[in-house]
Design a protein around this motif. Structure first.
Motif, PDB file in Angstrom:
ATOM      1  N   GLY A  57       0.854  -0.732  -0.074  1.00 19.98           N
ATOM      2  CA  GLY A  57      -0.032   0.016   0.159  1.00 19.98           C
ATOM      3  C   GLY A  57       0.776   0.819   0.155  1.00 19.98           C
ATOM      4  N   VAL A  58       2.117   1.405   1.037  1.00 19.59           N
ATOM      5  CA  VAL A  58       2.884   2.107   0.796  1.00 19.59           C
ATOM      6  C   VAL A  58       3.745   2.704  -0.432  1.00 19.59           C
ATOM      7  CG1 VAL A  58       4.965   3.603   1.733  1.00 19.59           C
ATOM      8  CG2 VAL A  58       2.871   2.482   3.713  1.00 19.59           C
ATOM      9  N   CYS A  59       3.820   1.362  -1.097  1.00 17.58           N
ATOM     10  CA  CYS A  59       4.692   1.477  -2.421  1.00 17.58           C
ATOM     11  C   CYS A  59       3.727   2.239  -3.497  1.00 17.58           C
ATOM     12  CB  CYS A  59       5.270   0.472  -2.889  1.00 17.58           C
ATOM     13  SG  CYS A  59       6.344  -0.356  -1.741  1.00 17.58           S
ATOM     14  N   THR A  60       2.852   1.524  -3.185  1.00 20.15           N
ATOM     15  CA  THR A  60       1.712   1.952  -4.571  1.00 20.15           C
ATOM     16  C   THR A  60       0.835   3.421  -4.308  1.00 20.15           C
ATOM     17  OG1 THR A  60       0.526  -0.071  -4.612  1.00 20.15           O
ATOM     18  CG2 THR A  60      -0.406   1.744  -5.204  1.00 20.15           C
ATOM     19  N   GLY A  61       1.260   4.068  -3.090  1.00 20.11           N
ATOM     20  CA  GLY A  61       0.488   5.330  -2.716  1.00 20.11           C
ATOM     21  C   GLY A  61       2.007   6.219  -2.971  1.00 20.11           C
ATOM     22  N   PHE A  62       3.066   5.723  -2.968  1.00 21.24           N
ATOM     23  CA  PHE A  62       4.349   6.808  -3.407  1.00 21.24           C
ATOM     24  C   PHE A  62       4.821   7.035  -4.679  1.00 21.24           C
ATOM     25  CE2 PHE A  62       9.082   6.581  -4.092  1.00 21.24           C
ATOM     26  CZ  PHE A  62       8.900   7.735  -3.900  1.00 21.24           C
ATOM     27  N   ALA A  63       4.416   6.040  -5.458  1.00 19.14           N
ATOM     28  CA  ALA A  63       4.206   5.744  -7.187  1.00 19.14           C
ATOM     29  C   ALA A  63       2.946   6.984  -7.434  1.00 19.14           C
ATOM     30  CB  ALA A  63       4.054   4.280  -7.245  1.00 19.14           C
TER      31      ALA A  63
END
Length: 100
Positions: A57-63
Protein backbone atom coordinates in the motif's frame (compact mmCIF):
# COMPACT_ATOMS: atom_id res chain seq x y z
CA UNK A 1 9.18 -27.56 3.33
CA UNK A 2 6.20 -27.37 5.68
CA UNK A 3 6.66 -27.96 9.40
CA UNK A 4 3.70 -29.01 11.52
CA UNK A 5 3.84 -28.02 15.18
CA UNK A 6 2.86 -30.08 18.18
CA UNK A 7 -0.92 -30.40 18.56
CA UNK A 8 -2.34 -28.17 21.30
CA UNK A 9 -5.69 -28.91 22.93
CA UNK A 10 -7.63 -25.76 23.78
CA UNK A 11 -10.00 -25.48 26.76
CA UNK A 12 -13.06 -25.89 24.51
CA UNK A 13 -11.87 -29.30 23.21
CA UNK A 14 -10.52 -28.03 19.89
CA UNK A 15 -7.09 -29.25 18.76
CA UNK A 16 -4.86 -26.61 17.16
CA UNK A 17 -1.93 -27.51 14.91
CA UNK A 18 0.40 -24.76 13.69
CA UNK A 19 1.98 -24.89 10.24
CA UNK A 20 5.13 -23.01 9.23
CA UNK A 21 7.49 -22.98 6.28
CA UNK A 22 11.26 -23.18 6.48
CA UNK A 23 13.25 -20.33 5.03
CA UNK A 24 15.95 -20.59 2.39
CA UNK A 25 19.46 -20.75 3.73
CA UNK A 26 19.64 -19.35 7.24
CA UNK A 27 16.33 -17.49 7.19
CA UNK A 28 13.85 -18.12 9.97
CA UNK A 29 10.62 -20.05 9.65
CA UNK A 30 7.53 -18.20 8.48
CA UNK A 31 4.03 -18.99 9.73
CA UNK A 32 1.65 -20.34 7.11
CA UNK A 33 -1.49 -20.93 9.17
CA UNK A 34 -3.24 -23.23 11.62
CA UNK A 35 -5.46 -26.28 11.40
CA UNK A 36 -8.29 -26.38 13.92
CA UNK A 37 -9.75 -29.84 14.57
CA UNK A 38 -13.05 -30.07 16.41
CA UNK A 39 -16.33 -31.96 16.53
CA UNK A 40 -17.63 -29.97 13.53
CA UNK A 41 -14.63 -30.92 11.37
CA UNK A 42 -11.29 -29.50 10.34
CA UNK A 43 -10.80 -25.85 9.36
CA UNK A 44 -7.77 -24.11 7.86
CA UNK A 45 -6.96 -20.53 8.85
CA UNK A 46 -4.14 -18.93 6.84
CA UNK A 47 -1.68 -16.60 8.53
CA UNK A 48 -1.78 -13.12 6.97
CA UNK A 49 1.36 -10.99 6.99
CA UNK A 50 -0.13 -7.52 7.46
CA UNK A 51 3.27 -5.82 7.17
CA UNK A 52 3.60 -7.09 3.58
CA UNK A 53 0.16 -5.71 2.69
CA UNK A 54 1.06 -2.37 4.31
CA UNK A 55 4.32 -2.20 2.34
CA UNK A 56 2.46 -2.78 -0.93
CA UNK A 57 0.00 0.00 0.00
CA UNK A 58 2.79 2.44 0.86
CA UNK A 59 4.66 1.69 -2.39
CA UNK A 60 1.48 2.14 -4.43
CA UNK A 61 0.77 5.48 -2.74
CA UNK A 62 4.34 6.65 -3.28
CA UNK A 63 4.21 5.71 -6.98
CA UNK A 64 0.89 7.57 -7.38
CA UNK A 65 2.34 10.65 -5.66
CA UNK A 66 5.42 10.63 -7.92
CA UNK A 67 3.36 10.21 -11.09
CA UNK A 68 0.98 12.99 -9.99
CA UNK A 69 3.85 15.33 -9.19
CA UNK A 70 5.50 14.68 -12.53
CA UNK A 71 2.20 15.31 -14.32
CA UNK A 72 1.72 18.64 -12.54
CA UNK A 73 5.30 19.87 -12.95
CA UNK A 74 5.68 18.94 -16.60
CA UNK A 75 4.30 21.49 -19.01
CA UNK A 76 1.53 20.11 -21.22
CA UNK A 77 2.20 19.71 -24.97
CA UNK A 78 -0.70 22.00 -25.96
CA UNK A 79 -0.45 25.83 -25.93
CA UNK A 80 -0.89 27.76 -22.73
CA UNK A 81 -4.49 29.01 -22.48
CA UNK A 82 -4.33 31.87 -20.00
CA UNK A 83 -6.71 34.82 -19.86
CA UNK A 84 -4.20 37.03 -21.66
CA UNK A 85 -3.79 34.51 -24.49
CA UNK A 86 -7.54 33.99 -24.83
CA UNK A 87 -8.15 37.76 -24.97
CA UNK A 88 -5.49 38.14 -27.67
CA UNK A 89 -7.05 35.31 -29.70
CA UNK A 90 -10.52 36.88 -29.41
CA UNK A 91 -9.18 40.29 -30.52
CA UNK A 92 -7.38 38.67 -33.46
CA UNK A 93 -10.60 36.94 -34.55
CA UNK A 94 -12.56 40.22 -34.28
CA UNK A 95 -9.91 42.04 -36.33
CA UNK A 96 -9.90 39.26 -38.93
CA UNK A 97 -13.71 39.32 -39.28
CA UNK A 98 -13.61 43.14 -39.85
CA UNK A 99 -11.11 42.78 -42.71
CA UNK A 100 -13.29 40.40 -44.69
Amino acid sequence: MLIFGEPYEASNGMVIITVSRTGWGHRAERPVGIYTVGAEGVTWTPAVDASWHALIGVCTGFAAAVIGTIAVLRRPPWPEMTERVMTALAQARIAESRHR
